[in-house]
Design an enzyme around this catalytic site. Structure first.
Site, PDB file in Angstrom:
ATOM      1  N   GLY A  37      27.501  -9.988  35.447  1.00  9.90           N
ATOM      2  CA  GLY A  37      26.689 -10.267  34.466  1.00  9.90           C
ATOM      3  C   GLY A  37      25.618  -9.181  34.265  1.00  9.90           C
TER       4      GLY A  37
ATOM      5  N   LYS B 123      27.131 -12.538  45.444  1.00 10.04           N
ATOM      6  CA  LYS B 123      26.615 -12.109  43.983  1.00 10.04           C
ATOM      7  C   LYS B 123      25.474 -11.278  44.438  1.00 10.04           C
ATOM      8  CE  LYS B 123      26.010 -14.485  40.580  1.00 10.04           C
ATOM      9  NZ  LYS B 123      25.716 -15.605  39.487  1.00 10.04           N
TER      10      LYS B 123
ATOM     11  N   ASP C 161      21.363 -22.405  31.371  1.00  8.52           N
ATOM     12  CA  ASP C 161      22.205 -21.534  30.925  1.00  8.52           C
ATOM     13  C   ASP C 161      23.777 -21.878  30.946  1.00  8.52           C
ATOM     14  OD1 ASP C 161      23.296 -19.070  29.910  1.00  8.52           O
ATOM     15  OD2 ASP C 161      23.153 -17.813  31.723  1.00  8.52           O
TER      16      ASP C 161
ATOM     17  N   MET D 197      22.597  -9.271  35.207  1.00  2.55           N
ATOM     18  CA  MET D 197      21.631  -9.295  36.373  1.00  2.55           C
ATOM     19  C   MET D 197      22.122  -8.976  37.505  1.00  2.55           C
ATOM     20  SD  MET D 197      19.023 -12.389  35.179  1.00  2.55           S
ATOM     21  CE  MET D 197      20.427 -13.455  34.808  1.00  2.55           C
ATOM     22  N   ALA D 198      23.590  -9.508  37.794  1.00  3.48           N
ATOM     23  CA  ALA D 198      24.209  -9.332  39.256  1.00  3.48           C
ATOM     24  C   ALA D 198      25.566  -8.923  39.250  1.00  3.48           C
ATOM     25  CB  ALA D 198      23.928 -10.573  39.915  1.00  3.48           C
TER      26      ALA D 198
ATOM     27  N   VAL E 240      29.614  -9.982  41.041  1.00  7.00           N
ATOM     28  CA  VAL E 240      29.871 -10.940  42.071  1.00  7.00           C
ATOM     29  C   VAL E 240      31.295 -10.212  42.683  1.00  7.00           C
ATOM     30  CG1 VAL E 240      30.984 -13.005  42.096  1.00  7.00           C
ATOM     31  CG2 VAL E 240      28.971 -12.525  40.436  1.00  7.00           C
TER      32      VAL E 240
END
Length: 699
Positions: free
Chosen positions: A19, A39, A133, A21-22, A24
């Site tokens: 996503g 992650k 979220d 921000m990170a 995986v």
């Protein structure tokens, strides 16, 4: 980063998602030999100390959750500038992919998925963690059907700057609650609203609010109603639509009070008596203006004069603005500024006085921070709150095997004075993360034991339980704990259900029994008579009505339960059989003293068989009738033993017997004399120290 190993343990194998921000990755835990998901924080955020700190704190908070519908977090680490979280790897797809491929989903499937999400949220809310979220992208569904909620805590760790940079607002705005869109504090009911949208999307295949920009979508969450699910998909039961309508109320007070309450509604909404219940009704629905946005009317051209120059009765306005009136009025432009200045000075003075006077009452008092180390978390929280302090939520967790879980290990402030209402950070003990139980079904007991011992299981805690099964003996059929369940290798007992092969029993001896006796014996041993009939035929081996043969197994052979057995029952001796009776006279070794006599015969029924069940005792000369069964090509023989020694052997030829020697009661009466002292047996006549002779019928 593929191929890199983090923490000398986690080998990154492939990228499986990511996503704003990170990223995986699927990875292999080389220590425990299992697959995990790792992650990794994007590089542009690694120097944001505030973000990293909150990221780790929230990851630790999420790790405190232990629930079958929440992705487990195993580890948090840092290697140089790489920050990562290690979590459970779910082999399956996310709900967004499933909706894109198959929506609208069947009602029972959608309700089942929503129920598991709701159960996970209830567990998180009870632990004071709000997801914030909830969306299909964060719902993983394994190939076994188990639903897993992921990304707990990450959204809460984002600062306002990172939200703008990563675009997570844009990615999640379709699932925002109205209070989230307003930017006010969100709580448990915000997650419930988002879950309502996810259920709406599963059952209709579309989102309730769409717009050209994130702002327009957020405004629709605040102002506009959505199209009711049953208008989009008429196959949705009214009871299920009611769940969606209640979860998606714009007013949080009209939503479910908790995730547990919504879960309870989901568990019963497909019951037959609820499917056609009336639509849910809310009190605010009676006020048509309650949920509508009030629009300020635009200024019309015909109102301009009224606003700019209001009419004054009596023509005063006209007189004020004529030339003569203006010339006659004295100019006093200094008055208004002077009055306003004085009023401002007075107001400032009052404010200064108020600040000075109230400063003491507004400043909270100092309180001493008590020590709560070694207390249980609830007790520590209560003690700190009793002196006016607050515990920062959620607390930090640290693995400690020597201390009971939920015990305070450290506190950020202790035995010092702080302002009342200050936050105290507590570090609390937790049990070590337990590894998942490996799958052992299909392995041998030896292979399973070796695999468990490699994980640290004590061999004494491996308890096999043998059962009959068609599988190979020694094959593991079932296990407890089940595959994937967390277990403690050091303490948990492990039960392995192991095959000991097909069940087998001993075939009973049916020879010599009547048909009724044989049937009863078969039924007692869980065996069957084939075709429920017997085969009747002549036989030398048994008298009429007795079993002389059994198939497919001989007595004491192993057979499985339910085996079909064929019985052969004698209809009598064959027509050409002869049954002569031979009188055998035997004397004791010494007259008056006891001797043991045994007679062994050979005839059509068998060779060298004992004529009696047990030897006879005599102390004087005694005659014994011996009946033989002879057939063509099968002569008879009578052997006499006295005190264990053979004293006479008499052949009984078939051909020498008359044709009518077939009646056991009235057949040939022949005599064999075996009297006298111990002497070697004679040949072909059985001559001993006595006389042996044979006489036919009528002699």
């Amino acid at each position: 980063m593929i191929g890199q190993t983090l923490g000398n343990r986690y080998e990154l194998l492939a990228r499986v998602g990511g996503g704003g921000m990170a990223l995986v990755y699927k990875a292999r835990d080389n220590l425990l030999n299992r697959y995990v998901a790792v992650k990794v924080l994007r590089q542009q955020f690694v120097h944001d100390d505030d973000f990293v700190r909150r990221f780790r704190r929230e990851a630790q908070a999420a790790a405190s959750l232990s629930h079958p519908n929440i992705v487990s977090i195993y580890d948090v680490g840092q290697e140089e500038d790489t920050h990562y979280i290690v979590m459970e790897f779910v082999d399956g797809a996310n709900l967004n992919e499933i909706i894109r491929e198959r929506a609208p989903l069947q009602t029972d499937e959608a309700v089942k998925i929503a129920s598991q999400i709701c159960d996970a949220l209830d567990h998180a809310h009870l632990n004071q963690i709000i997801h914030r979220d909830i969306k299909p992208h964060n719902i993983l569904i394994g190939y076994n059907g188990r639903v897993k909620v992921t990304d707990f805590g990450i959204a809460r760790a984002a600062t306002s700057s990172t939200i703008t940079q990563t675009g997570s607002v844009v990615g999640s705005v379709h699932y925002f609650s109205p209070e989230h869109a307003k930017g006010v504090a969100t709580g448990e009911k915000s997650d419930i609203y988002s879950l309502g949208i996810v259920l709406y999307q599963m059952l209709t295949g579309r989102l309730p609010f769409l717009g050209e920009s994130p702002i327009s979508v957020a405004l629709k969450h605040l102002q506009e109603p959505f199209e009711q699910p049953r208008k989009v998909n008429p196959h949705i039961p009214q009871s299920v639509e009611n769940v969606i309508l209640r979860a998606m109320r714009k007013n949080p007070q009209e939503r479910y009070a908790s995730a547990a309450q919504m879960l309870s509604d989901l568990e019963t909404c497909l019951q037959p008596q609820r499917l056609n219940e009336p639509p849910v009704h809310f009190g605010s629905d009676d006020d048509p203006e309650s949920d509508k946005t009030r629009v300020i009317p635009a200024i019309r051209p015909d109102m301009r004069n009224t606003i700019e120059a209001p009419a004054i009765k009596g023509g005063a306005a006209e007189e004020r603005w004529d030339n003569r009136g203006l010339e006659d009025k004295p100019r006093r432009r200094w008055v208004l500024p002077t009055v306003l200045g004085i009023m401002a000075a007075v107001l400032i003075g009052v404010l200064v006085w108020a600040v000075i006077a109230l400063k003491g009452s507004l400043t909270p008092p100092d309180v001493m921070v008590p020590s709560v180390i070694h207390m249980k978390l609830d007790e520590a929280r209560a003690k700190l709150e009793s002196v006016g302090l607050k515990v920062e939520e959620p607390p930090l967790y640290e693995v400690n095997k020597e201390v009971e879980p939920n015990t305070v290990l450290k506190q950020s402030k202790q035995d010092i004075k702080v302002k009342e209402g200050s936050l105290i950070t507590l570090t609390v003990s937790k049990a070590p993360d337990l590894p998942p139980m490996p799958g052992l079904k299909g392995l041998t007991l030896e292979e399973s034991s070796s695999k468990l011992e490699e994980l640290g299981v004590n061999p004494d805690n491996i308890r096999p339980k043998e059962v009959f099964d068609d599988s190979e003996p020694g094959t593991v059929l079932d296990q407890k704990p089940a595959e994937g369940d967390p277990f403690d290798p050091e303490n948990d007992a492990i039960t392995l259900t192991v095959s000991k092969g097909k069940e087998e029993i001993d075939m009973p001896n049916l020879i010599g029994k009547t048909e009724a006796e044989a049937r009863a014996e078969l039924e007692k041993n869980n065996l069957k008579l084939k075709d429920d009939k017997v085969i009747t035929e002549p036989s030398y081996m048994a008298e009429k009505g007795k079993v002389f043969k059994q198939f497919p197994a001989e007595p004491n052979e192993k057979v499985p339960p339910g085996t079909e057995v064929t019985l052969y029952v004698s209809s009598g001796y064959p027509p050409d059989a002869k049954e002569p009776t031979w009188n055998v006279t035997v004397s004791p070794a010494q007259e008056g003293q006891q001797s043991t006599i045994k007679i062994v015969v050979s005839d059509a029924k068998g060779d060298n068989r004992d004529y009696w069940d047990a030897p006879r005792k005599i102390s004087q000369t005694t005659t014994f009738p011996v009946t033989l069964v002879l057939g063509p090509g099968k002569d008879g023989t009578i052997i006499v033993y006295r005190d264990g020694k053979e004293i006479a052997r008499t052949p009984v030829p078939y051909e020498d017997m008359p044709a009518d020697a077939t009646d056991a009661a009235g057949g040939t009466d022949a005599t064999t004399d075996a009297s006298g002292s111990d002497q070697p047996p004679a040949g072909d006549g059985g001559q001993t120290d006595g006389q042996t002779g044979g006489q036919g019928n009528g002699q």
